[in-house]
Each structure stands twice: as structure tokens, then as C-alpha cells.
Design a protein around this motif. Structure first.
Motif, mmCIF file in Angstrom:
data_model
loop_
_atom_site.group_PDB
_atom_site.id
_atom_site.type_symbol
_atom_site.label_atom_id
_atom_site.label_comp_id
_atom_site.label_asym_id
_atom_site.label_seq_id
_atom_site.Cartn_x
_atom_site.Cartn_y
_atom_site.Cartn_z
ATOM 1 N N MET A 29 105.001 119.824 54.205
ATOM 2 C CA MET A 29 106.201 119.066 53.491
ATOM 3 C C MET A 29 107.539 119.938 53.599
ATOM 4 O O MET A 29 108.522 119.352 54.050
ATOM 5 N N LYS A 30 107.547 121.047 53.057
ATOM 6 C CA LYS A 30 108.583 121.729 52.973
ATOM 7 C C LYS A 30 109.190 122.131 54.331
ATOM 8 O O LYS A 30 110.570 122.128 54.467
ATOM 9 N N ASN A 31 108.332 122.324 55.411
ATOM 10 C CA ASN A 31 108.995 122.794 56.863
ATOM 11 C C ASN A 31 109.670 121.432 57.071
ATOM 12 O O ASN A 31 110.933 121.486 58.059
ATOM 13 N N LYS A 32 109.229 120.169 56.916
ATOM 14 C CA LYS A 32 109.768 118.835 57.394
ATOM 15 C C LYS A 32 111.352 118.813 56.529
ATOM 16 O O LYS A 32 112.387 118.654 57.200
ATOM 17 N N LEU A 33 111.416 119.249 55.567
ATOM 18 C CA LEU A 33 112.608 119.106 54.642
ATOM 19 C C LEU A 33 113.487 120.118 55.080
ATOM 20 O O LEU A 33 114.806 120.026 55.123
ATOM 21 N N ASP A 34 112.892 121.382 55.270
ATOM 22 C CA ASP A 34 113.836 122.314 55.739
ATOM 23 C C ASP A 34 114.474 122.187 57.050
ATOM 24 O O ASP A 34 115.809 122.541 57.227
ATOM 25 N N ARG A 35 113.832 121.333 58.185
ATOM 26 C CA ARG A 35 114.488 120.779 59.051
ATOM 27 C C ARG A 35 115.413 120.097 58.986
ATOM 28 O O ARG A 35 116.529 119.944 59.655
ATOM 29 N N ILE A 36 115.113 118.972 58.112
ATOM 30 C CA ILE A 36 116.299 117.992 57.874
ATOM 31 C C ILE A 36 117.664 118.639 57.101
ATOM 32 O O ILE A 36 118.858 118.234 57.581
ATOM 33 N N GLU A 37 117.369 119.797 56.380
ATOM 34 C CA GLU A 37 118.637 120.471 55.656
ATOM 35 C C GLU A 37 119.117 121.311 56.782
ATOM 36 O O GLU A 37 120.548 121.057 56.802
ATOM 37 N N ALA A 38 118.431 121.765 57.779
ATOM 38 C CA ALA A 38 119.269 122.616 59.007
ATOM 39 C C ALA A 38 119.967 121.576 59.715
ATOM 40 O O ALA A 38 121.295 121.976 60.120
ATOM 41 N N HIS A 39 119.534 120.481 59.850
ATOM 42 C CA HIS A 39 120.256 119.636 60.739
ATOM 43 C C HIS A 39 121.527 119.059 60.123
ATOM 44 O O HIS A 39 122.607 118.898 60.705
ATOM 45 N N LEU A 40 121.321 118.698 58.753
ATOM 46 C CA LEU A 40 122.622 118.408 58.263
ATOM 47 C C LEU A 40 123.763 119.376 58.051
ATOM 48 O O LEU A 40 124.820 119.187 58.203
ATOM 49 N N ARG A 41 123.199 120.633 57.811
ATOM 50 C CA ARG A 41 124.274 121.553 57.733
ATOM 51 C C ARG A 41 125.041 121.806 59.184
ATOM 52 O O ARG A 41 126.200 122.211 59.223
ATOM 53 N N ARG A 42 124.077 121.717 60.191
ATOM 54 C CA ARG A 42 124.989 122.066 61.574
ATOM 55 C C ARG A 42 125.889 120.666 61.696
ATOM 56 O O ARG A 42 126.875 120.925 62.208
ATOM 57 N N LEU A 43 125.568 119.489 61.279
ATOM 58 C CA LEU A 43 126.458 118.321 61.508
ATOM 59 C C LEU A 43 127.668 118.379 60.248
ATOM 60 O O LEU A 43 128.783 117.983 60.782
ATOM 61 N N PHE A 44 127.384 118.754 59.382
ATOM 62 C CA PHE A 44 128.214 118.512 58.137
ATOM 63 C C PHE A 44 128.754 119.613 57.325
ATOM 64 O O PHE A 44 130.073 119.441 56.564
ATOM 65 N N GLU A 45 128.725 121.075 57.561
ATOM 66 C CA GLU A 45 128.885 121.943 56.735
ATOM 67 C C GLU A 45 130.654 122.172 56.584
ATOM 68 O O GLU A 45 131.160 122.204 55.714
ATOM 69 N N GLU A 46 130.965 122.132 58.048
ATOM 70 C CA GLU A 46 132.352 122.458 58.087
ATOM 71 C C GLU A 46 133.282 121.006 57.608
ATOM 72 O O GLU A 46 134.169 121.441 57.108
ATOM 73 N N ARG A 47 132.636 120.079 57.671
ATOM 74 C CA ARG A 47 133.505 118.938 57.343
ATOM 75 C C ARG A 47 133.540 118.786 55.850
ATOM 76 O O ARG A 47 134.608 118.313 55.314
ATOM 77 N N LEU A 48 132.557 119.376 55.218
ATOM 78 C CA LEU A 48 132.425 119.322 53.639
ATOM 79 C C LEU A 48 133.386 120.037 52.917
ATOM 80 O O LEU A 48 133.883 119.739 52.002
ATOM 81 N N VAL A 49 134.101 120.998 53.671
ATOM 82 C CA VAL A 49 135.010 121.942 53.231
ATOM 83 C C VAL A 49 136.282 121.141 52.879
ATOM 84 O O VAL A 49 136.911 121.726 51.758
ATOM 85 N N SER A 50 136.484 120.264 53.415
ATOM 86 C CA SER A 50 137.769 119.676 53.525
ATOM 87 C C SER A 50 138.095 118.668 52.172
ATOM 88 O O SER A 50 139.099 118.566 51.699
ATOM 89 N N PHE A 51 136.649 118.661 51.276
ATOM 90 C CA PHE A 51 137.188 117.814 50.193
ATOM 91 C C PHE A 51 136.254 118.334 48.912
ATOM 92 O O PHE A 51 136.267 118.187 47.805
ATOM 93 N N ILE A 52 135.212 119.747 49.176
ATOM 94 C CA ILE A 52 134.649 120.262 48.148
ATOM 95 C C ILE A 52 135.150 121.500 48.031
ATOM 96 O O ILE A 52 134.949 122.244 48.750
ATOM 97 N N SER A 53 135.432 121.967 46.704
ATOM 98 C CA SER A 53 135.820 123.349 46.477
ATOM 99 C C SER A 53 135.155 123.372 45.153
ATOM 100 O O SER A 53 134.771 122.752 44.130
ATOM 101 N N GLY A 54 135.685 124.748 44.543
ATOM 102 C CA GLY A 54 135.174 125.312 43.510
ATOM 103 C C GLY A 54 134.150 126.239 43.339
ATOM 104 O O GLY A 54 133.914 127.016 44.196
ATOM 105 N N ALA A 55 133.374 126.253 41.994
ATOM 106 C CA ALA A 55 132.608 127.424 41.820
ATOM 107 C C ALA A 55 131.231 127.138 42.817
ATOM 108 O O ALA A 55 130.690 128.569 43.052
ATOM 109 N N LEU A 56 130.956 126.167 43.201
ATOM 110 C CA LEU A 56 129.652 126.043 43.979
ATOM 111 C C LEU A 56 129.935 126.023 45.684
ATOM 112 O O LEU A 56 131.094 125.186 45.848
#
Length: 262
Positions: free
Chosen positions: A1-28
Motif C-alpha cells: 500500500m505504502k509503495n503505491k501511495l509513494d508512487r502517487i506522491e512522486a508523480h504529483l511532485r513531478r507535475l506540481f511542485e514548481e507550480r505550487l511555489v506561485s501561491f504557497i509560502s510561509g513556514a511550511l
């Protein structure tokens, strides 16, 4: 189960990590949003009666009130994240009651530049009768006559002219009428011309379709009808002298008790 979720998370990071920078800032760090989504997804996964793995399909991000509008301006990115969760989840063998959606809400209990994420399961939608399926040629007037001088008053502020035989309504940018309401599904409802009248259909929305205060799955519209999608009211205006009453097909009574999305 964890491996499946890890693959989904890695996929999301590849697609959206840079785009999220545009509107998320702060401590986290910005990618922690993706971490949190996968975490609440994992915490809420259930096993179905037939052994299938059920994943939550509704994610709610709670923000401080002063930051809500900033996030709402980037709802399109959140919609894409939800779509990727759906696509990747199906590929990894997860089942969803409905295509996942991400909603935004505000709370004064949330500190500045912090968010809280929760996940829920929507109720499975019952199969609609054949008459509510996507357009069937035999149902539609042979001449495809669009009622003249018809429009929707959107939120009491703007008019949306109805000039096509098929009109899609929802929050996603590919709809004909785009509604900026986090309680409206990406593809919430559909208008079709049938026998010279506009008929509205619930397109599998999560919060339901309401006509004159009553939850319905489909209805033939008459002048003055009030349609509610999410928390947005649409008034149907038509230049007609007909006095025919509104005809509606109600959904099950169990669904009528669920009229809003938290």
C-alpha cells in the motif's frame, strides 16, 4: 500500500511542485501540501465489501480567512492535482466513489500561513434512469430548436445567454458556464434541448442539483425556475407565455437530506 501511495506522491511532485511555489509560502515548504494530501488519503483508505481498496474522494483544505482568496485564484491547479490523484489512483488499483475533488474553506482557528487538510468519502451516486443518460438522438427535437430569448441570471449579478443545444455547467474551465464556487463540482450539471425546451441534468455532482429548493436528478425548466448548484443560484429566464408547471424527477429521499458540502 505504502509503495503505491509513494508512487502517487512522486508523480504529483513531478507535475506540481514548481507550480505550487506561485501561491504557497510561509513556514511550511510548498511540497508539504502534497505530502499532507497523500497522508490523509492513506489515513482514510478503507477496504470495500468485495475486497477492493476505497480511497477518499473529497479533500478539504482549511485556511485562515485572509488567505482564502489567494488560494481560490489557483483552484485550477488544485483541480489538476485532484484529477491526477484520480488517474494515478485508478492505475494503482484504488477505487473512488466519485472523481476526487479538492475544496477550500476558511476558519479563524487556523494560524497565518498554515493549513489543515481533511478527507471524506462522498456517498456513491445511484445509477440514473436511461432517460438521464448523455444525449440520445431520439430524445432531441429533430430540428434541434433552441428556445428563443433564454438566459440564466447567475448569482443575481450577470446574465448568461443560452444559445446552444448542449451546455455544460461546473467549476472546471472546460465548461460553457464556469461557476467560481468551491461547492460546485468540476462538471456539475448539463442543459440539453429536448423537444424544444431546456432540460437540466445532474452530471454526477458531489453536492447535488436543486430546483426551487428541491433536489432533483433532472427537470424541464420553466421561466422563473431557481436552480442551485453549490451555493450559487441561477434563475432561468425565458420569453414565453406558457403556463406549464415545472416537471421534475426527484432523487432518493436519502439524498435530499444531504444538501451541502462541508
Amino acid at each position: 500500500m505504502k509503495n503505491k501511495l509513494d508512487r502517487i506522491e512522486a508523480h504529483l511532485r513531478r507535475l506540481f511542485e514548481e507550480r505550487l511555489v506561485s501561491f504557497i509560502s510561509g513556514a511550511l515548504p510548498e511540497f508539504s501540501l502534497l505530502d499532507n494530501i497523500i497522508q490523509v488519503m492513506q489515513e482514510n483508505i478503507q477496504e470495500g465489501r468485495e475486497g477492493q481498496v476505497l480511497a477518499p474522494d473529497e479533500f478539504i483544505i482549511t485556511l485562515p480567512p485572509e488567505e482564502l482568496s489567494e488560494w481560490q485564484a489557483h483552484q485550477d491547479i488544485l483541480d489538476e492535482i485532484a484529477g491526477s490523484i484520480h488517474k494515478m489512483g485508478l492505475e494503482e488499483g484504488f477505487r473512488f466513489h466519485q472523481p476526487p475533488e479538492i475544496f477550500l474553506k476558511n476558519s479563524t482557528n487556523i494560524s497565518e500561513r498554515v493549513w489543515d487538510i481533511s478527507a471524506n468519502f462522498t456517498l456513491p451516486k445511484p445509477a440514473l434512469p436511461d432517460t438521464t443518460a448523455m444525449p440520445q438522438a431520439k430524445q432531441i427535437d429533430a430540428e434541434g430548436t433552441v428556445p428563443e430569448n433564454t438566459f440564466l441570471v447567475v448569482g443575481g449579478k450577470t446574465n448568461f445567454q443560452l444559445e446552444k443545444e448542449l451546455i455544460n455547467l461546473g467549476r472546471h474551465s472546460d465548461n460553457d458556464l464556469i461557476l467560481d464556487d468551491p461547492h460546485v463540482s468540476r462538471h456539475h450539471a448539463q442543459l440539453r434541448v429536448i423537444n424544444g425546451s431546456y432540460v437540466i441534468f445532474d452530471a454526477g455532482s458531489s453536492s447535488g442539483l436543486f430546483l426551487n429548493g428541491k433536489q432533483i436528478s433532472q427537470a424541464t425548466l420553466r421561466a422563473g425556475d431557481v436552480i442551485r448548484l453549490g451555493v450559487t443560484n441561477l434563475i432561468y429566464i425565458q420569453d414565453t407565455t406558457g403556463e406549464m408547471p415545472t416537471t421534475a424527477m426527484p432523487v432518493d429521499s436519502a439524498e435530499q437530506d444531504s444538501e451541502s458540502v462541508d
